[in-house]
Every structure is written in C-alpha cells, then in structure tokens.
Design a protein around this motif. Structure first.
Motif, PDB file in Angstrom:
ATOM      1  N   ALA A   1       0.851  -1.192   0.000  1.00  0.00           N
ATOM      2  CA  ALA A   1       0.000   0.000   0.000  1.00  0.00           C
ATOM      3  C   ALA A   1       0.885   1.239   0.000  1.00  0.00           C
ATOM      4  CB  ALA A   1      -0.917  -0.002   1.226  1.00  0.00           C
ATOM      5  N   SER A   2       0.515   2.237  -0.781  1.00  0.00           N
ATOM      6  CA  SER A   2       1.373   3.412  -0.946  1.00  0.00           C
ATOM      7  C   SER A   2       1.581   4.168   0.359  1.00  0.00           C
ATOM      8  CB  SER A   2       0.787   4.343  -2.013  1.00  0.00           C
ATOM      9  OG  SER A   2      -0.536   4.732  -1.670  1.00  0.00           O
ATOM     10  N   TYR A   3       0.535   4.292   1.194  1.00  0.00           N
ATOM     11  CA  TYR A   3       0.696   5.052   2.436  1.00  0.00           C
ATOM     12  C   TYR A   3       1.696   4.390   3.367  1.00  0.00           C
ATOM     13  CZ  TYR A   3      -1.807   1.869   5.555  1.00  0.00           C
ATOM     14  OH  TYR A   3      -2.168   0.791   6.332  1.00  0.00           O
ATOM     15  N   GLU A   4       1.720   3.056   3.380  1.00  0.00           N
ATOM     16  CA  GLU A   4       2.674   2.331   4.217  1.00  0.00           C
ATOM     17  C   GLU A   4       4.090   2.479   3.664  1.00  0.00           C
ATOM     18  OE1 GLU A   4       4.234  -0.347   7.180  1.00  0.00           O
ATOM     19  OE2 GLU A   4       2.440   0.908   7.030  1.00  0.00           O
ATOM     20  N   ALA A   5       4.206   2.426   2.348  1.00  0.00           N
ATOM     21  CA  ALA A   5       5.513   2.616   1.715  1.00  0.00           C
ATOM     22  C   ALA A   5       6.061   4.005   2.034  1.00  0.00           C
ATOM     23  CB  ALA A   5       5.400   2.421   0.210  1.00  0.00           C
ATOM     24  N   ASP A   6       5.195   5.022   1.986  1.00  0.00           N
ATOM     25  CA  ASP A   6       5.624   6.381   2.319  1.00  0.00           C
ATOM     26  C   ASP A   6       6.057   6.475   3.780  1.00  0.00           C
ATOM     27  OD1 ASP A   6       4.836   6.942  -0.253  1.00  0.00           O
ATOM     28  OD2 ASP A   6       3.045   8.081   0.309  1.00  0.00           O
ATOM     29  N   GLY A   7       5.362   5.745   4.643  1.00  0.00           N
ATOM     30  CA  GLY A   7       5.611   5.838   6.075  1.00  0.00           C
ATOM     31  C   GLY A   7       6.947   5.273   6.512  1.00  0.00           C
ATOM     32  N   VAL A   8       7.485   4.326   5.755  1.00  0.00           N
ATOM     33  CA  VAL A   8       8.763   3.726   6.156  1.00  0.00           C
ATOM     34  C   VAL A   8       9.965   4.494   5.629  1.00  0.00           C
ATOM     35  CG1 VAL A   8       7.738   1.421   6.271  1.00  0.00           C
ATOM     36  CG2 VAL A   8       8.895   2.136   4.184  1.00  0.00           C
ATOM     37  N   VAL A   9       9.720   5.536   4.843  1.00  0.00           N
ATOM     38  CA  VAL A   9      10.835   6.287   4.252  1.00  0.00           C
ATOM     39  C   VAL A   9      11.798   6.833   5.303  1.00  0.00           C
ATOM     40  CG1 VAL A   9      11.444   8.349   2.924  1.00  0.00           C
ATOM     41  CG2 VAL A   9       9.645   6.828   2.098  1.00  0.00           C
ATOM     42  N   PRO A  10      11.316   7.486   6.387  1.00  0.00           N
ATOM     43  CA  PRO A  10      12.280   7.995   7.379  1.00  0.00           C
ATOM     44  C   PRO A  10      13.127   6.899   8.003  1.00  0.00           C
ATOM     45  CG  PRO A  10      10.109   8.982   7.698  1.00  0.00           C
ATOM     46  CD  PRO A  10       9.938   7.870   6.723  1.00  0.00           C
ATOM     47  N   LEU A  11      12.551   5.719   8.183  1.00  0.00           N
ATOM     48  CA  LEU A  11      13.281   4.612   8.801  1.00  0.00           C
ATOM     49  C   LEU A  11      14.397   4.122   7.890  1.00  0.00           C
ATOM     50  CD1 LEU A  11      10.230   2.541  10.135  1.00  0.00           C
ATOM     51  CD2 LEU A  11      11.413   4.440  11.239  1.00  0.00           C
ATOM     52  N   VAL A  12      14.047   3.891   6.635  1.00  0.00           N
ATOM     53  CA  VAL A  12      15.023   3.360   5.678  1.00  0.00           C
ATOM     54  C   VAL A  12      16.062   4.410   5.309  1.00  0.00           C
ATOM     55  CG1 VAL A  12      15.317   2.386   3.370  1.00  0.00           C
ATOM     56  CG2 VAL A  12      13.361   1.686   4.778  1.00  0.00           C
ATOM     57  N   ALA A  13      15.617   5.648   5.091  1.00  0.00           N
ATOM     58  CA  ALA A  13      16.521   6.706   4.623  1.00  0.00           C
ATOM     59  C   ALA A  13      17.616   7.034   5.633  1.00  0.00           C
ATOM     60  CB  ALA A  13      15.714   7.964   4.304  1.00  0.00           C
ATOM     61  N   ASN A  14      17.316   6.881   6.918  1.00  0.00           N
ATOM     62  CA  ASN A  14      18.292   7.208   7.961  1.00  0.00           C
ATOM     63  C   ASN A  14      19.107   6.010   8.424  1.00  0.00           C
ATOM     64  OD1 ASN A  14      17.865  10.164   8.793  1.00  0.00           O
ATOM     65  ND2 ASN A  14      15.774   9.378   8.767  1.00  0.00           N
ATOM     66  N   SER A  15      18.776   4.826   7.939  1.00  0.00           N
ATOM     67  CA  SER A  15      19.465   3.621   8.386  1.00  0.00           C
ATOM     68  C   SER A  15      20.783   3.423   7.645  1.00  0.00           C
ATOM     69  CB  SER A  15      18.584   2.388   8.159  1.00  0.00           C
ATOM     70  OG  SER A  15      19.310   1.195   8.416  1.00  0.00           O
ATOM     71  N   PRO A  16      21.880   3.225   8.360  1.00  0.00           N
ATOM     72  CA  PRO A  16      23.159   2.955   7.680  1.00  0.00           C
ATOM     73  C   PRO A  16      23.161   1.616   6.957  1.00  0.00           C
ATOM     74  CG  PRO A  16      23.388   2.643  10.044  1.00  0.00           C
ATOM     75  CD  PRO A  16      22.035   3.244   9.827  1.00  0.00           C
ATOM     76  N   PHE A  17      22.202   0.749   7.312  1.00  0.00           N
ATOM     77  CA  PHE A  17      22.127  -0.574   6.689  1.00  0.00           C
ATOM     78  C   PHE A  17      21.268  -0.577   5.419  1.00  0.00           C
ATOM     79  CE2 PHE A  17      22.308  -1.176  11.350  1.00  0.00           C
ATOM     80  CZ  PHE A  17      23.571  -1.716  11.439  1.00  0.00           C
ATOM     81  N   MET A  18      20.356   0.410   5.291  1.00  0.00           N
ATOM     82  CA  MET A  18      19.365   0.347   4.222  1.00  0.00           C
ATOM     83  C   MET A  18      19.273   1.602   3.372  1.00  0.00           C
ATOM     84  SD  MET A  18      16.297  -1.533   6.380  1.00  0.00           S
ATOM     85  CE  MET A  18      15.323  -1.880   4.914  1.00  0.00           C
ATOM     86  N   SER A  19      19.903   2.691   3.772  1.00  0.00           N
ATOM     87  CA  SER A  19      19.722   3.967   3.063  1.00  0.00           C
ATOM     88  C   SER A  19      20.158   3.889   1.598  1.00  0.00           C
ATOM     89  CB  SER A  19      20.486   5.082   3.784  1.00  0.00           C
ATOM     90  OG  SER A  19      21.878   4.775   3.845  1.00  0.00           O
ATOM     91  N   PHE A  20      21.073   2.968   1.288  1.00  0.00           N
ATOM     92  CA  PHE A  20      21.553   2.849  -0.101  1.00  0.00           C
ATOM     93  C   PHE A  20      20.438   2.415  -1.060  1.00  0.00           C
ATOM     94  CE2 PHE A  20      21.844  -1.433   1.551  1.00  0.00           C
ATOM     95  CZ  PHE A  20      21.509  -2.244   0.472  1.00  0.00           C
ATOM     96  N   LEU A  21      19.333   1.922  -0.512  1.00  0.00           N
ATOM     97  CA  LEU A  21      18.234   1.461  -1.360  1.00  0.00           C
ATOM     98  C   LEU A  21      17.472   2.616  -2.004  1.00  0.00           C
ATOM     99  CD1 LEU A  21      16.825  -1.327   1.013  1.00  0.00           C
ATOM    100  CD2 LEU A  21      18.173  -1.677  -1.072  1.00  0.00           C
ATOM    101  N   TYR A  22      17.574   3.810  -1.408  1.00  0.00           N
ATOM    102  CA  TYR A  22      16.869   4.969  -1.947  1.00  0.00           C
ATOM    103  C   TYR A  22      17.789   5.812  -2.814  1.00  0.00           C
ATOM    104  CZ  TYR A  22      12.913   4.200   1.256  1.00  0.00           C
ATOM    105  OH  TYR A  22      11.829   3.694   1.905  1.00  0.00           O
ATOM    106  N   HIS A  23      17.175   6.638  -3.664  1.00  0.00           N
ATOM    107  CA  HIS A  23      17.932   7.451  -4.609  1.00  0.00           C
ATOM    108  C   HIS A  23      18.227   8.856  -4.088  1.00  0.00           C
ATOM    109  CE1 HIS A  23      15.843   4.699  -7.771  1.00  0.00           C
ATOM    110  NE2 HIS A  23      16.910   4.121  -7.258  1.00  0.00           N
TER     111      HIS A  23
END
Length: 209
Positions: free
Chosen positions: A58-80
């Motif tokens: 669901a798009s709203y859930e995908a949007d909601g995890v952005v701060p978590l992934v974007a700030n993670s040293p383990f996962m931030s590389f997944l975003y552009h």
C-alpha cells in the motif's frame, strides 16, 4: 472449651490446606498450557507478519517507512535521494499529494517497500511450515531475529522516533513518538522469534534423532 479450640484450629488448618491445594491446581493447569501458548505465539507471528508484509504494497505504508530506511546505515543505499530530503514530501496517512507521490516514485520508495513486503511474507511462510519442516521454521525465526534487530536499530538512527522539541518540555529521549512506539514493540517480536526458533530447532532434533 479446649476441645472446641482444637476443632477450630483443625478446621482452619484444613481450610488453608484446601486453599493452597486449589491454588496449586491452578498453577498446574497454567503450566499445562505451555504447548498451546507456543502454538498461539507462532500463530501470532504468522498473522502479524502476513498483515505487515501485505501492507507494504500500500502506498501510504511505503511512504511511512521512508524515514526509517533513509536514515538507516544498513538500508539507506536502497533509496535514490539523501535522508533529509524526504521531510519535504511526508504526508499524513490517507493523504495524496501528486508531487510528493512523484518524488517517492523517483526515490525508489515503492519498489523497496514491495521488496520488504515479499521478504516479510516469506518469513511468515517459513515460520508457518513448523508442522511439516521445523528446520525451515527455525531458519525463518532466525531471520526474523535479524529483522527485529535491524528494526530496533531505527530507534538510534531515526530522528522521527522521538518527540521533537517544539515547545513541550517532554521531547527527545525517552519520549517516544508514534513512530518510536511502533518500533519499540519489536522487542516483543525479538523475544518471540528467539523462543519459536528454539522450539522449532528442538522439534527438528527430536525428529532427526
């Protein structure tokens, strides 16, 4: 009179013994629920994982995890896009802003969320295979342990996990925001995964003995 006192003392003693015996029976009954409790724990993990994993599409859930992934040293590389940029494009749940939706598309937000959803649902399937292949279920629980540890690391890496300092004296550590309260619940997920992994491994060893 002495005889009555003896009878009274005897009655009280017997009543206490009966009460203690009744309490002991309750504890015995509670102890007998261990296997049922283990099954409910595993079922609870399966339900939560399939629900959370499904919502990742669901798009709203995908949007909601952005701060978590974007700030993670383990996962931030997944975003552009780099971490601070997402703050200009955060929407309330249920809100749709076309420009922000386009930003999330260019950020790779949705493919990453879909990948997380597939991974989480896969763990659910592995754990649910306990009756047939407990060894697979044990691996699924082990992977869930890793997932829970990564999720809990978001408490350290995600600024939005804590109440911001906007005037209220209760901000920062230890005042968890809504996001932080969702993350800290993975402490329970972590404990449950350890218990189900140990139980599945024990079942596998019994069958292969």
């Amino acid at each position: 009179m002495p005889t009555e006192s003896v009878y009274s003392a005897t009655y009280i003693t017997e009543s206490l013994q009966s009460s203690v015996s009744g309490i002991r029976r309750l504890y015995i009954k509670a102890a007998s629920l261990d296997r049922f409790g283990m099954g409910m724990l595993r079922l609870g993990l399966v339900i939560v994982l399939v629900w959370i994993g499904g919502l990742k599409f669901a798009s709203y859930e995908a949007d909601g995890v952005v701060p978590l992934v974007a700030n993670s040293p383990f996962m931030s590389f997944l975003y552009h896009h780099p971490a601070p940029e997402y703050r200009q494009h955060m929407n309330k749940e249920g809100q749709v802003v076309p420009a922000d939706r386009q930003w999330n598309e260019s950020n790779g937000t949705y493919p990453v969320s879909y990948g997380l959803g597939v991974s989480i649902v896969s763990l659910r399937i592995m754990i649910a295979l306990y009756p047939i292949w407990p060894q697979v279920s044990a691996v699924g629980s082990f992977l869930l342990i890793l997932m829970a540890l990564i999720t809990l690391s978001f408490l350290v890496t995600t600024p939005e996990a804590w109440v911001p300092g906007l005037g209220d004296p209760h901000h920062g550590f230890p005042y968890l925001s809504g996001t932080g309260r969702l993350i800290v619940k993975d402490c329970i997920m972590l404990g449950a995964a350890i218990v189900t992994m140990a139980d599945a491994a024990e079942a596998y060893l019994r069958r292969s003995a």
